[in-house]
Design a protein around this motif. Sequence first.
Motif, PDB file in Angstrom:
ATOM      1  N   VAL A   1      14.840   8.826  82.166  1.00  0.00           N
ATOM      2  CA  VAL A   1      13.783   8.574  81.178  1.00  0.00           C
ATOM      3  C   VAL A   1      13.215   9.922  80.707  1.00  0.00           C
TER       4      VAL A   1
ATOM      5  N   ASP B   1      10.187  10.226  86.403  1.00  0.00           N
ATOM      6  CA  ASP B   1       9.485  11.315  87.090  1.00  0.00           C
ATOM      7  C   ASP B   1       8.229  10.777  87.770  1.00  0.00           C
ATOM      8  N   ILE B   2       7.523   9.854  87.112  1.00  0.00           N
ATOM      9  CA  ILE B   2       6.283   9.345  87.708  1.00  0.00           C
ATOM     10  C   ILE B   2       5.999   7.921  87.258  1.00  0.00           C
TER      11      ILE B   2
ATOM     12  N   ASP C   1       2.844   5.773  86.985  1.00  0.00           N
ATOM     13  CA  ASP C   1       1.394   5.965  86.958  1.00  0.00           C
ATOM     14  C   ASP C   1       0.752   4.573  86.889  1.00  0.00           C
ATOM     15  N   THR C   2       0.449   4.076  85.693  1.00  0.00           N
ATOM     16  CA  THR C   2      -0.067   2.704  85.605  1.00  0.00           C
ATOM     17  C   THR C   2       1.040   1.674  85.822  1.00  0.00           C
ATOM     18  N   GLY C   3       2.274   2.098  85.608  1.00  0.00           N
ATOM     19  CA  GLY C   3       3.417   1.203  85.756  1.00  0.00           C
ATOM     20  C   GLY C   3       3.827   0.537  84.452  1.00  0.00           C
ATOM     21  N   LEU C   4       3.090   0.814  83.392  1.00  0.00           N
ATOM     22  CA  LEU C   4       3.365   0.182  82.097  1.00  0.00           C
ATOM     23  C   LEU C   4       4.757   0.527  81.562  1.00  0.00           C
TER      24      LEU C   4
ATOM     25  N   ASP D   1       4.858  17.613  82.303  1.00  0.00           N
ATOM     26  CA  ASP D   1       4.155  18.521  81.397  1.00  0.00           C
ATOM     27  C   ASP D   1       2.669  18.224  81.285  1.00  0.00           C
TER      28      ASP D   1
ATOM     29  N   ARG E   1       6.776  22.317  82.264  1.00  0.00           N
ATOM     30  CA  ARG E   1       7.950  21.558  82.727  1.00  0.00           C
ATOM     31  C   ARG E   1       8.899  22.446  83.530  1.00  0.00           C
TER      32      ARG E   1
END
Length: 178
Positions: free
Chosen positions: A42, A101-102, A104-107, A160, A166
């Motif tokens: 992604v 990479d991450i 976060d909210t999962g959205l 970033d 990055r």
Amino acid sequence: MSMDYYQPEVLINEDEIAKRVNALGKEITQDYANEEVVLICVLKGAYVFCADLMRKINLPVRLEFVSCSSYGDGLYSSGRVKVEMDVTGPIENCHVIIVEDIVDTGLTIKNLVELIQLKSPKSLKLASLLYKPSRTRHETKIDYLAFEIDDKFVVGYGLDYAGRYRELPYIGFLNAGH
Ligand code: PRP
């Protein structure tokens, strides 16, 4: 160095990252035992993690990219994610691992998993470098997770802040105000 460049503090150093990436690569290699896997990276943040991870997977690997953006009217998120760039190779009946990479909210990942499922993969799993449990709004199962972290603004190793940082070889964080 320009005046407005702040040196991030180290949260996770290069060695720690390498160890976890190595371990995840081994786990994936064992789990898929000689099957081909398709990694969907992604963009942009996951590309450093994905590049390192794929070289620790001792299986035939195909690499795909997607690029997403969430859209809303600026005041609140619509809760939807738009695919700006889709995969180009075949996915149907393939073992697919989405590489983030991450979470976060999962959205992003919730929407992406739904969209990739429509392509009828044989299996679909998720690998993520980072996960912030304190920020979760959409529950997601992360099959291969490198690190769970606190709610810090993290940069480096692909991540970033306003397009910067990055290239850092470690995962760092910016202090409030920076
Ligand atoms: C980041 C990250 C995830 C998403 C996670 O992407 O790469 O895709 O946000 O957030 P969520 O769980 O709240 O949806 P970003 O939009 O920063 O794009 P980039 O990777 O191109 O920097």
